[in-house]
Design an enzyme around this catalytic site. Structure first.
Site, PDB file in Angstrom:
ATOM      1  N   CYS A 139       0.839  -1.196   0.000  1.00 27.81           N
ATOM      2  CA  CYS A 139       0.000   0.000   0.000  1.00 27.81           C
ATOM      3  C   CYS A 139       0.877   1.251   0.000  1.00 27.81           C
ATOM      4  CB  CYS A 139      -0.915   0.000   1.217  1.00 27.81           C
ATOM      5  SG  CYS A 139      -1.903   1.509   1.389  1.00 27.81           S
ATOM      6  N   ASP A 174      -0.065  -6.138  -0.351  1.00 28.94           N
ATOM      7  CA  ASP A 174      -1.204  -6.458  -1.208  1.00 28.94           C
ATOM      8  C   ASP A 174      -0.820  -7.680  -2.031  1.00 28.94           C
ATOM      9  OD1 ASP A 174      -2.759  -4.218  -0.410  1.00 28.94           O
ATOM     10  OD2 ASP A 174      -1.629  -2.944  -1.787  1.00 28.94           O
TER      11      ASP A 174
END
Length: 278
Positions: free
Chosen positions: A186, A193
């Site tokens: 992120c 992620d």
């Protein structure tokens, strides 16, 4: 202004409001991330959308009885803004203790709020008590890159890995490739992620090993889901110059939401459904 300066909720401690609060939604201009990639928002080189799936969705019916549902939200890639993920989660949470007479009332409210936030009509599909949700878990189609026996020494993002990934001596092919090794972080919180990416193209054959090395180079890269997919699309077009290209990533959920950006210059509907890791 950069993307970090434009954020308010992401990365901050917030209260969880359980009554309908559309003002919780926040938008981020897509142009901020696209400027860094070199994409002109007024003349996009692709079509596509961001498919969000909400797995933790509930509201109260007219009698106060809870309804649970799965939600799907399709945000056009042509919208001026993407919806900031934490604000989306907080917004959906605000339905928990709010009464709606019918599911259609919930759909109308969500369409109105999300479309206003994104700057373009957003498609909303709700499956109360999961009835009618048809996406069965299915494997990825195409050829996996993940079995290639390669040694990795650097995890810094490097688009130039693709600089010599094609050769004039290579044949023109139409192939679908995929990898489950996509990981980025992120942009604001640095949380990982995790995703799977499908690349379908027609053009001079791309060196599979170099393509996998390129995808692995995202491992410590900080960028939002949508921007990573648009960067992958742009880098492949820049260095490999296929006639046709689709990039579709299916990310694992965080906070009950998964994000699945789809970008293509020739097709509209992804052929890959929900994955086992989703």
């Amino acid at each position: 202004m950069n993307i970090k300066e434009s954020l308010t909720l992401l990365g901050t401690k917030t209260d969880y409001i359980q009554s309908y609060s559309p003002e919780l939604l926040e938008t981020l201009p897509r142009s901020l991330g696209r400027n860094d990639i070199g994409i002109d928002s007024d003349s996009l080189p692709f079509q596509g959308f961001d498919l969000w799936t909400a797995w933790e969705l509930s509201w109260l019916n007219g009698k106060g009885k809870p309804v649970v549902a799965i939600g799907e939200f399709i945000i056009p890639a042509t919208s001026s803004g993407l919806i900031e993920s934490k604000s989306f989660k907080l917004y959906l949470n605000s339905f928990n203790q709010t009464q709606f007479e019918t599911t259609d009332d919930v759909v109308r409210a969500m369409k109105k709020d999300l479309s206003l936030t994104a700057g373009q009509p957003v498609e909303v599909k709700l499956y109360p008590h999961f009835d009618g949700y048809y996406h069965e878990i299915s494997p990825l189609s195409g050829q996996s890159l993940d079995d290639l026996d390669i040694e990795i020494r650097s995890y810094d993002f490097d688009a130039t890995i693709l600089a010599d990934a094609t050769s004039a001596e290579n044949d023109v092919v139409y192939e679908t490739l995929y990898s489950n090794l996509l990981k980025s972080n992120c942009l604001v919180t640095n949380q990982p992620d995790w995703g799977s990416v499908i690349i379908r193209y027609e053009g001079v054959q791309i060196d599979h090993e170099k393509l996998l090395r390129y995808l692995i180079s995202f491992r410590t890269h900080n960028e939002f889901h949508e921007q990573c997919v648009e960067r992958i699309y742009s880098d492949i077009m820049r260095y490999c110059k296929p006639e046709k290209l689709t990039v579709f990533a299916r990310y694992t959920r965080r906070g009950g939401l998964d994000i699945n950006p789809f970008r293509s210059n020739y097709e509209n509907i992804p052929l890959t459904g929900r994955l086992i890791r989703q």
